[in-house]
Design a protein around this motif. Structure first.
Motif, PDB file in Angstrom:
ATOM      1  N   ARG A 265       0.706  -1.236  -0.111  1.00  0.00           N
ATOM      2  CA  ARG A 265      -0.037   0.107   0.230  1.00  0.00           C
ATOM      3  C   ARG A 265       1.022   1.151   0.178  1.00  0.00           C
ATOM      4  N   PRO A 266       0.571   2.260  -0.660  1.00  0.00           N
ATOM      5  CA  PRO A 266       1.110   3.391  -0.743  1.00  0.00           C
ATOM      6  C   PRO A 266       1.586   4.227   0.780  1.00  0.00           C
TER       7      PRO A 266
ATOM      8  N   VAL B  47      -3.415   1.092  -9.937  1.00  0.00           N
ATOM      9  CA  VAL B  47      -2.681   2.308  -9.981  1.00  0.00           C
ATOM     10  C   VAL B  47      -1.452   1.858  -9.362  1.00  0.00           C
ATOM     11  N   LEU B  48      -0.473   2.146 -10.076  1.00  0.00           N
ATOM     12  CA  LEU B  48       0.922   2.145  -9.291  1.00  0.00           C
ATOM     13  C   LEU B  48       1.234   3.683  -8.816  1.00  0.00           C
TER      14      LEU B  48
ATOM     15  N   LEU C 271      -4.875  12.757  -2.563  1.00  0.00           N
ATOM     16  CA  LEU C 271      -5.066  11.906  -3.829  1.00  0.00           C
ATOM     17  C   LEU C 271      -5.128  10.560  -3.825  1.00  0.00           C
ATOM     18  N   ILE C 272      -4.279   9.903  -3.100  1.00  0.00           N
ATOM     19  CA  ILE C 272      -4.234   8.395  -2.853  1.00  0.00           C
ATOM     20  C   ILE C 272      -5.575   7.923  -2.296  1.00  0.00           C
ATOM     21  N   SER C 273      -6.203   8.533  -1.348  1.00  0.00           N
ATOM     22  CA  SER C 273      -7.436   8.209  -0.774  1.00  0.00           C
ATOM     23  C   SER C 273      -8.673   8.241  -1.854  1.00  0.00           C
ATOM     24  N   TRP C 274      -8.647   9.507  -2.658  1.00  0.00           N
ATOM     25  CA  TRP C 274      -9.642   9.769  -3.778  1.00  0.00           C
ATOM     26  C   TRP C 274      -9.490   8.616  -4.688  1.00  0.00           C
ATOM     27  N   LEU C 275      -8.152   8.323  -5.295  1.00  0.00           N
ATOM     28  CA  LEU C 275      -8.005   7.560  -6.421  1.00  0.00           C
ATOM     29  C   LEU C 275      -8.684   6.214  -5.881  1.00  0.00           C
TER      30      LEU C 275
ATOM     31  N   TRP D  53       0.781   0.111  -4.458  1.00  0.00           N
ATOM     32  CA  TRP D  53      -0.170  -0.302  -5.349  1.00  0.00           C
ATOM     33  C   TRP D  53      -1.568   0.115  -4.830  1.00  0.00           C
ATOM     34  N   LEU D  54      -2.363   0.426  -5.688  1.00  0.00           N
ATOM     35  CA  LEU D  54      -3.818   0.587  -5.378  1.00  0.00           C
ATOM     36  C   LEU D  54      -4.281  -0.542  -6.360  1.00  0.00           C
TER      37      LEU D  54
END
Length: 117
Positions: free
Chosen positions: A6-7, A84-85, A71-75, A103-104
């Motif tokens: 996870r990011p 998503v990488l 951004l990561i939460s929204w994506l 990764w998402l």
């Protein structure tokens, strides 16, 4: 596929690469466009071909640590199953696409041979 990491917000700058295929290109294009507008970020071209180490078609979003969490939460909430990488921009391309690759969705195997030549 590799273990999914996870990011983690541990660098100053990042790329997010939204992966898609022929069936999801329109959705992915809109997702990237909306992310750019919503967060005031630079969005790259929608590549309907393989580019760099990426194993799928992709679109790049450039962002910094200040935008990371939102951004990561929204994506993650809006990616609708797309992978998503997310990787750091540390100045070392090999490390960015291996050690600092997150990764998402499902992880993919990147072709990092261009960074080791």
């Amino acid at each position: 596929m590799n273990e999914v990491k996870r990011p983690v917000n541990s660098h100053k700058a990042y790329h997010a690469h939204v992966y898609f295929d022929e069936a999801t290109v329109d959705f992915a294009s809109e997702l990237c466009r909306e992310a750019g507008q919503r967060f005031g970020l630079q969005v790259g071209r929608v590549h309907e071909k393989l580019v760099g180490p990426h194993p799928m078609w992709s679109c790049q979003i450039i962002f910094g640590s200040k935008d990371f969490e939102q951004l990561i939460s929204w994506l993650d909430e809006h990616r609708n199953g797309l992978t998503v990488l997310v990787h750091a921009l540390s100045g070392n391309d090999l490390d960015d696409h291996t050690h600092y690759a997150y990764w998402l969705g499902d992880s993919q195997t990147l072709d990092v041979s261009q960074f080791t030549a």
